[in-house]
Design a protein around this motif. Sequence first.
Motif, PDB file in Angstrom:
ATOM      1  N   LEU A  73       0.826  -1.207   0.000  1.00 13.47           N
ATOM      2  CA  LEU A  73       0.000   0.000   0.000  1.00 13.47           C
ATOM      3  C   LEU A  73       0.861   1.258   0.000  1.00 13.47           C
ATOM      4  CD1 LEU A  73      -2.814  -1.125   2.464  1.00 13.47           C
ATOM      5  CD2 LEU A  73      -2.998  -0.819  -0.022  1.00 13.47           C
ATOM      6  N   LEU A  74       2.000   1.218   0.714  1.00 12.79           N
ATOM      7  CA  LEU A  74       2.922   2.353   0.691  1.00 12.79           C
ATOM      8  C   LEU A  74       3.497   2.560  -0.710  1.00 12.79           C
ATOM      9  CD1 LEU A  74       4.891   1.898   4.053  1.00 12.79           C
ATOM     10  CD2 LEU A  74       3.337   3.773   3.461  1.00 12.79           C
ATOM     11  N   MET A  75       3.854   1.464  -1.371  1.00 11.35           N
ATOM     12  CA  MET A  75       4.371   1.565  -2.735  1.00 11.35           C
ATOM     13  C   MET A  75       3.304   2.094  -3.684  1.00 11.35           C
ATOM     14  SD  MET A  75       7.535   0.805  -2.641  1.00 11.35           S
ATOM     15  CE  MET A  75       7.920   0.616  -4.377  1.00 11.35           C
ATOM     16  N   LYS A  76       2.056   1.688  -3.465  1.00 14.23           N
ATOM     17  CA  LYS A  76       0.961   2.178  -4.303  1.00 14.23           C
ATOM     18  C   LYS A  76       0.764   3.688  -4.118  1.00 14.23           C
ATOM     19  CE  LYS A  76      -2.139  -1.786  -5.021  1.00 14.23           C
ATOM     20  NZ  LYS A  76      -2.815  -1.380  -6.253  1.00 14.23           N
ATOM     21  N   GLU A  77       0.959   4.169  -2.884  1.00 16.23           N
ATOM     22  CA  GLU A  77       0.858   5.611  -2.637  1.00 16.23           C
ATOM     23  C   GLU A  77       1.959   6.367  -3.383  1.00 16.23           C
ATOM     24  OE1 GLU A  77       0.768   6.803   1.419  1.00 16.23           O
ATOM     25  OE2 GLU A  77      -0.985   5.584   1.917  1.00 16.23           O
ATOM     26  N   GLN A  78       3.155   5.778  -3.393  1.00 14.75           N
ATOM     27  CA  GLN A  78       4.299   6.424  -4.050  1.00 14.75           C
ATOM     28  C   GLN A  78       4.216   6.339  -5.578  1.00 14.75           C
ATOM     29  OE1 GLN A  78       8.017   4.916  -2.415  1.00 14.75           O
ATOM     30  NE2 GLN A  78       7.136   4.850  -0.362  1.00 14.75           N
ATOM     31  N   HIS A  79       3.554   5.295  -6.065  1.00 14.33           N
ATOM     32  CA  HIS A  79       3.466   5.063  -7.515  1.00 14.33           C
ATOM     33  C   HIS A  79       2.018   4.723  -7.890  1.00 14.33           C
ATOM     34  CE1 HIS A  79       7.849   4.923  -7.356  1.00 14.33           C
ATOM     35  NE2 HIS A  79       7.736   4.033  -6.392  1.00 14.33           N
ATOM     36  N   PRO A  80       1.140   5.718  -7.811  1.00 14.62           N
ATOM     37  CA  PRO A  80      -0.296   5.471  -8.004  1.00 14.62           C
ATOM     38  C   PRO A  80      -0.674   4.969  -9.394  1.00 14.62           C
ATOM     39  CG  PRO A  80       0.173   7.827  -7.922  1.00 14.62           C
ATOM     40  CD  PRO A  80       1.426   7.134  -7.513  1.00 14.62           C
ATOM     41  N   SER A  81       0.173   5.190 -10.377  1.00 10.11           N
ATOM     42  CA  SER A  81      -0.150   4.735 -11.743  1.00 10.11           C
ATOM     43  C   SER A  81       0.338   3.312 -12.030  1.00 10.11           C
ATOM     44  CB  SER A  81       0.470   5.688 -12.777  1.00 10.11           C
ATOM     45  OG  SER A  81      -0.038   6.998 -12.625  1.00 10.11           O
ATOM     46  N   GLU A  88      14.218  -6.701 -20.525  1.00  9.48           N
ATOM     47  CA  GLU A  88      13.330  -6.978 -21.658  1.00  9.48           C
ATOM     48  C   GLU A  88      12.367  -5.831 -21.952  1.00  9.48           C
ATOM     49  OE1 GLU A  88      11.393 -10.729 -21.027  1.00  9.48           O
ATOM     50  OE2 GLU A  88      13.278 -11.862 -21.025  1.00  9.48           O
ATOM     51  N   ASN A  89      12.239  -4.905 -20.980  1.00  4.28           N
ATOM     52  CA  ASN A  89      11.306  -3.780 -21.149  1.00  4.28           C
ATOM     53  C   ASN A  89      11.982  -2.480 -20.710  1.00  4.28           C
ATOM     54  OD1 ASN A  89       8.568  -5.461 -21.525  1.00  4.28           O
ATOM     55  ND2 ASN A  89       9.707  -6.353 -19.817  1.00  4.28           N
ATOM     56  N   PRO A  90      12.979  -2.027 -21.469  1.00  4.23           N
ATOM     57  CA  PRO A  90      13.778  -0.868 -21.031  1.00  4.23           C
ATOM     58  C   PRO A  90      12.996   0.438 -20.925  1.00  4.23           C
ATOM     59  CG  PRO A  90      14.303  -1.481 -23.307  1.00  4.23           C
ATOM     60  CD  PRO A  90      13.452  -2.577 -22.759  1.00  4.23           C
ATOM     61  N   ASP A  91      11.843   0.521 -21.557  1.00  4.42           N
ATOM     62  CA  ASP A  91      11.059   1.759 -21.519  1.00  4.42           C
ATOM     63  C   ASP A  91      10.043   1.782 -20.376  1.00  4.42           C
ATOM     64  OD1 ASP A  91      12.389   2.641 -23.786  1.00  4.42           O
ATOM     65  OD2 ASP A  91      10.940   1.705 -25.142  1.00  4.42           O
ATOM     66  N   LYS A  92      10.015   0.717 -19.576  1.00  4.15           N
ATOM     67  CA  LYS A  92       9.041   0.648 -18.479  1.00  4.15           C
ATOM     68  C   LYS A  92       9.760   0.680 -17.130  1.00  4.15           C
ATOM     69  CE  LYS A  92       5.612  -1.687 -21.342  1.00  4.15           C
ATOM     70  NZ  LYS A  92       4.607  -2.776 -21.483  1.00  4.15           N
ATOM     71  N   LYS A  93       9.016   1.067 -16.092  1.00  8.04           N
ATOM     72  CA  LYS A  93       9.601   1.204 -14.763  1.00  8.04           C
ATOM     73  C   LYS A  93       9.052   0.113 -13.833  1.00  8.04           C
ATOM     74  CE  LYS A  93      10.330   6.205 -15.078  1.00  8.04           C
ATOM     75  NZ  LYS A  93      10.013   7.525 -14.493  1.00  8.04           N
ATOM     76  N   PHE A  94       9.943  -0.390 -12.967  1.00  2.43           N
ATOM     77  CA  PHE A  94       9.584  -1.473 -12.065  1.00  2.43           C
ATOM     78  C   PHE A  94      10.016  -1.154 -10.643  1.00  2.43           C
ATOM     79  CE2 PHE A  94      10.213  -3.133 -16.301  1.00  2.43           C
ATOM     80  CZ  PHE A  94       9.054  -3.868 -16.503  1.00  2.43           C
ATOM     81  N   TYR A  95       9.168  -1.518  -9.690  1.00  8.30           N
ATOM     82  CA  TYR A  95       9.442  -1.295  -8.279  1.00  8.30           C
ATOM     83  C   TYR A  95       9.160  -2.587  -7.522  1.00  8.30           C
ATOM     84  CZ  TYR A  95       8.225   3.240 -10.331  1.00  8.30           C
ATOM     85  OH  TYR A  95       8.126   4.323 -11.176  1.00  8.30           O
ATOM     86  N   HIS A  96      10.039  -2.941  -6.578  1.00  7.79           N
ATOM     87  CA  HIS A  96       9.771  -4.137  -5.772  1.00  7.79           C
ATOM     88  C   HIS A  96       8.706  -3.811  -4.737  1.00  7.79           C
ATOM     89  CE1 HIS A  96      12.163  -2.272  -2.619  1.00  7.79           C
ATOM     90  NE2 HIS A  96      13.243  -2.269  -3.384  1.00  7.79           N
ATOM     91  N   ALA A  97       7.879  -4.802  -4.443  1.00  7.46           N
ATOM     92  CA  ALA A  97       6.837  -4.613  -3.428  1.00  7.46           C
ATOM     93  C   ALA A  97       7.449  -4.542  -2.035  1.00  7.46           C
ATOM     94  CB  ALA A  97       5.822  -5.744  -3.501  1.00  7.46           C
TER      95      ALA A  97
END
Length: 306
Positions: free
Chosen positions: A184-192, A245-254
């Motif tokens: 939920l904290l990660m969702k707040e930081q990255h709402p999209s 494999e997806n250099p144009d996308k952003k990833f965050y660990h839960a």
Amino acid sequence: MQDNESVINNINKLKNEKNAVILAHNYQRDEIQDIADFVGDSLGLSQEAVNQDADVIVFCGVDFMAESAAILSPEKTVLMPEIDAGCPMAAMVTPRSLREKREEYPDAEVVCYVNTSAAVKAECDICCTSANAVNVVNSLDANTIIFVPDKNLANYVNSQTEKTIIPWEGYCPTHHQILAGDVLLMKEQHPSADFLAHPECRIDVLEIADEILSTTGMVNYVKQSDSDEFIIGTENGILHRLEKENPDKKFYHASQYAICPNMKMITLDSVQKSLEKMEYEIRVPEETRAKAKRALDRMLEVKRSE
């Protein structure tokens, strides 16, 4: 002390000399994924081992994965670079304890997750993966299913079927580290961002997921998705592959704590040593192998009929 480039060059030389192929699980160290011939999930890699015209399979993963490769490719030499790289969840069920549970529920069929030892697979009726667990359970005639060893995956399956699921009290310590509050904290930081959760996660984590997917499912979903950002709810090693494999996308660990120490045991040096000394060879006794293979084959028949 050799530098990484020298070690990698020697690994490639040894691979050619010994007609070897290197398989790496999605949770392995970045540099191990980069030298592998194939990166994937445990069963997919074992099936890849069958398809390869190689004499030697170097399996960079944990013990049950190398055993699965040995079950499906008995004519090949299967090596595991670090013999102590075990799976804590797989160790939470033994053949004896499973036989005792069967006695409690004589009319039940036993479904075992591929994250189990060969000896446990030999005691079950059919295997499953995190991706096909629901379909496997629904394919069975029995109305009561003993599901081993992951209670979280069992709870997820229970939410998707009308059958009675008897969950084993096992779990993956790494996925158990992922808490709903952290997500939920990660969702707040990255709402999209879309939150993708592995079904080995706790049930309250799955309840807030946008998608519940296996590691292969995550890889495929991200490739096809229009979303640009993702929170990944599984072992953090997979982020390397996703980013690559997806250099144009952003990833965050839960969760920063979702790291499997056993998956990280294998290093470039241990892969090199494994090929040099042909260690450690994984062998499954023939009687156990034949019984375990029947459970795997039965699962694959379900998969083919989907």
